[in-house]
Design a protein around this motif. Sequence first.
Motif, PDB file in Angstrom:
ATOM      1  N   ASP A  26     -10.991 -11.305  -9.333  1.00 19.73           N
ATOM      2  CA  ASP A  26     -12.071 -12.288  -9.450  1.00 19.73           C
ATOM      3  C   ASP A  26     -12.365 -12.959  -8.107  1.00 19.73           C
ATOM      4  OD1 ASP A  26     -12.245 -11.714 -12.153  1.00 19.73           O
ATOM      5  OD2 ASP A  26     -11.203 -13.547 -12.800  1.00 19.73           O
ATOM      6  N   ALA A  27     -11.324 -13.173  -7.318  1.00 20.07           N
ATOM      7  CA  ALA A  27     -11.483 -13.878  -6.039  1.00 20.07           C
ATOM      8  C   ALA A  27     -12.066 -12.995  -4.940  1.00 20.07           C
ATOM      9  CB  ALA A  27     -10.143 -14.450  -5.580  1.00 20.07           C
ATOM     10  N   VAL A  28     -11.595 -11.750  -4.840  1.00 25.10           N
ATOM     11  CA  VAL A  28     -12.013 -10.922  -3.696  1.00 25.10           C
ATOM     12  C   VAL A  28     -12.621  -9.585  -4.082  1.00 25.10           C
ATOM     13  CG1 VAL A  28     -10.314 -11.970  -2.156  1.00 25.10           C
ATOM     14  CG2 VAL A  28      -9.749  -9.852  -3.331  1.00 25.10           C
ATOM     15  N   GLY A  29     -12.556  -9.207  -5.357  1.00 24.72           N
ATOM     16  CA  GLY A  29     -13.106  -7.922  -5.783  1.00 24.72           C
ATOM     17  C   GLY A  29     -12.298  -6.749  -5.247  1.00 24.72           C
ATOM     18  N   ILE A  30     -11.254  -6.372  -5.957  1.00 25.38           N
ATOM     19  CA  ILE A  30     -10.379  -5.300  -5.476  1.00 25.38           C
ATOM     20  C   ILE A  30     -10.994  -3.928  -5.729  1.00 25.38           C
ATOM     21  CG2 ILE A  30      -8.316  -6.694  -5.771  1.00 25.38           C
ATOM     22  CD1 ILE A  30      -7.674  -5.048  -8.293  1.00 25.38           C
ATOM     23  N   ASP A  31     -10.510  -2.946  -4.973  1.00 29.79           N
ATOM     24  CA  ASP A  31     -10.944  -1.564  -5.130  1.00 29.79           C
ATOM     25  C   ASP A  31      -9.913  -0.713  -5.856  1.00 29.79           C
ATOM     26  OD1 ASP A  31     -13.428  -1.812  -3.601  1.00 29.79           O
ATOM     27  OD2 ASP A  31     -12.099  -2.119  -1.888  1.00 29.79           O
ATOM     28  N   GLY A  32      -8.666  -1.151  -5.846  1.00 30.29           N
ATOM     29  CA  GLY A  32      -7.614  -0.376  -6.482  1.00 30.29           C
ATOM     30  C   GLY A  32      -6.306  -1.133  -6.508  1.00 30.29           C
ATOM     31  N   ILE A  33      -5.274  -0.448  -7.018  1.00 30.83           N
ATOM     32  CA  ILE A  33      -3.997  -1.091  -7.302  1.00 30.83           C
ATOM     33  C   ILE A  33      -2.836  -0.232  -6.822  1.00 30.83           C
ATOM     34  CG2 ILE A  33      -2.495  -1.906  -9.181  1.00 30.83           C
ATOM     35  CD1 ILE A  33      -5.229  -2.096 -10.826  1.00 30.83           C
ATOM     36  N   ILE A  34      -1.798  -0.895  -6.314  1.00 33.79           N
ATOM     37  CA  ILE A  34      -0.505  -0.280  -6.052  1.00 33.79           C
ATOM     38  C   ILE A  34       0.525  -1.136  -6.783  1.00 33.79           C
ATOM     39  CG2 ILE A  34       1.262   0.257  -4.323  1.00 33.79           C
ATOM     40  CD1 ILE A  34      -0.997   0.593  -2.287  1.00 33.79           C
ATOM     41  N   LEU A  35       1.370  -0.499  -7.573  1.00 35.12           N
ATOM     42  CA  LEU A  35       2.417  -1.231  -8.286  1.00 35.12           C
ATOM     43  C   LEU A  35       3.783  -0.812  -7.773  1.00 35.12           C
ATOM     44  CD1 LEU A  35       1.082  -1.133 -11.951  1.00 35.12           C
ATOM     45  CD2 LEU A  35       1.164  -3.097 -10.410  1.00 35.12           C
ATOM     46  N   SER A  36       4.563  -1.783  -7.353  1.00 33.65           N
ATOM     47  CA  SER A  36       5.920  -1.518  -6.886  1.00 33.65           C
ATOM     48  C   SER A  36       6.907  -1.676  -8.044  1.00 33.65           C
ATOM     49  CB  SER A  36       6.285  -2.471  -5.741  1.00 33.65           C
ATOM     50  OG  SER A  36       6.348  -3.798  -6.222  1.00 33.65           O
ATOM     51  N   LYS A  37       8.122  -1.280  -7.812  1.00 32.64           N
ATOM     52  CA  LYS A  37       9.218  -1.374  -8.784  1.00 32.64           C
ATOM     53  C   LYS A  37       8.889  -0.664 -10.089  1.00 32.64           C
ATOM     54  CE  LYS A  37      11.060  -5.488  -6.680  1.00 32.64           C
ATOM     55  NZ  LYS A  37      11.584  -6.817  -6.823  1.00 32.64           N
ATOM     56  N   ALA A  38       8.080   0.386  -9.998  1.00 33.20           N
ATOM     57  CA  ALA A  38       7.699   1.148 -11.187  1.00 33.20           C
ATOM     58  C   ALA A  38       8.882   1.901 -11.770  1.00 33.20           C
ATOM     59  CB  ALA A  38       6.566   2.116 -10.845  1.00 33.20           C
ATOM     60  N   ASP A  39       9.903   2.146 -10.964  1.00 34.88           N
ATOM     61  CA  ASP A  39      11.084   2.851 -11.461  1.00 34.88           C
ATOM     62  C   ASP A  39      11.899   1.977 -12.415  1.00 34.88           C
ATOM     63  OD1 ASP A  39      11.468   1.342  -9.091  1.00 34.88           O
ATOM     64  OD2 ASP A  39      13.386   2.311  -8.704  1.00 34.88           O
ATOM     65  N   PRO A  57      -8.739   1.581 -10.483  1.00 30.39           N
ATOM     66  CA  PRO A  57      -7.712   2.627 -10.549  1.00 30.39           C
ATOM     67  C   PRO A  57      -6.404   2.206  -9.881  1.00 30.39           C
ATOM     68  CG  PRO A  57      -9.231   3.112  -8.774  1.00 30.39           C
ATOM     69  CD  PRO A  57      -9.774   1.898  -9.494  1.00 30.39           C
ATOM     70  N   ILE A  58      -5.332   2.794 -10.367  1.00 32.44           N
ATOM     71  CA  ILE A  58      -4.037   2.650  -9.718  1.00 32.44           C
ATOM     72  C   ILE A  58      -3.885   3.850  -8.799  1.00 32.44           C
ATOM     73  CG2 ILE A  58      -1.543   2.602 -10.049  1.00 32.44           C
ATOM     74  CD1 ILE A  58      -2.119   1.365 -12.810  1.00 32.44           C
ATOM     75  N   TYR A  59      -3.599   3.585  -7.534  1.00 37.10           N
ATOM     76  CA  TYR A  59      -3.454   4.669  -6.564  1.00 37.10           C
ATOM     77  C   TYR A  59      -2.014   5.144  -6.435  1.00 37.10           C
ATOM     78  CZ  TYR A  59      -8.217   3.681  -5.063  1.00 37.10           C
ATOM     79  OH  TYR A  59      -9.571   3.501  -5.031  1.00 37.10           O
ATOM     80  N   TYR A  60      -1.089   4.197  -6.354  1.00 33.87           N
ATOM     81  CA  TYR A  60       0.307   4.567  -6.127  1.00 33.87           C
ATOM     82  C   TYR A  60       1.251   3.706  -6.951  1.00 33.87           C
ATOM     83  CZ  TYR A  60      -1.492   6.861  -1.943  1.00 33.87           C
ATOM     84  OH  TYR A  60      -2.201   7.645  -1.083  1.00 33.87           O
ATOM     85  N   LEU A  61       2.425   4.292  -7.229  1.00 27.42           N
ATOM     86  CA  LEU A  61       3.534   3.567  -7.820  1.00 27.42           C
ATOM     87  C   LEU A  61       4.697   3.614  -6.850  1.00 27.42           C
ATOM     88  CD1 LEU A  61       3.516   4.930 -11.484  1.00 27.42           C
ATOM     89  CD2 LEU A  61       2.601   2.756 -10.663  1.00 27.42           C
TER      90      LEU A  61
END
Length: 85
Positions: A26-39, A57-61
């Motif tokens: 909402d604040a900056v308008g993201i283009d995608g996502i990376i989620l850490s600690k997915a393991d 979209p999620i790009y990386y885990l």
Amino acid sequence: KPDLKLFVGESITGNDATLQARTFNDAVGIDGIILSKADVDEKGGTALSVSHITGKPIYYLGVGQNYEDLQDFHKDVIIKNLGLD
């Protein structure tokens, strides 16, 4: 004027990650996502929630501590882990 705006969050924070992603989008308008600690997030429900709420979209885990531990995101794996296949 960045070329790409990514939200980077921790999978293990669950609903907090979803709230953070929504607020950041909402604040900056993201283009995608990376989620850490997915393991550590065994089923991966956070990934689906964050992507659904933001519509991005999620790009990386991240599954470890190093750059080599970033894996391409594959929605089929998450859907299978949740028993939705």
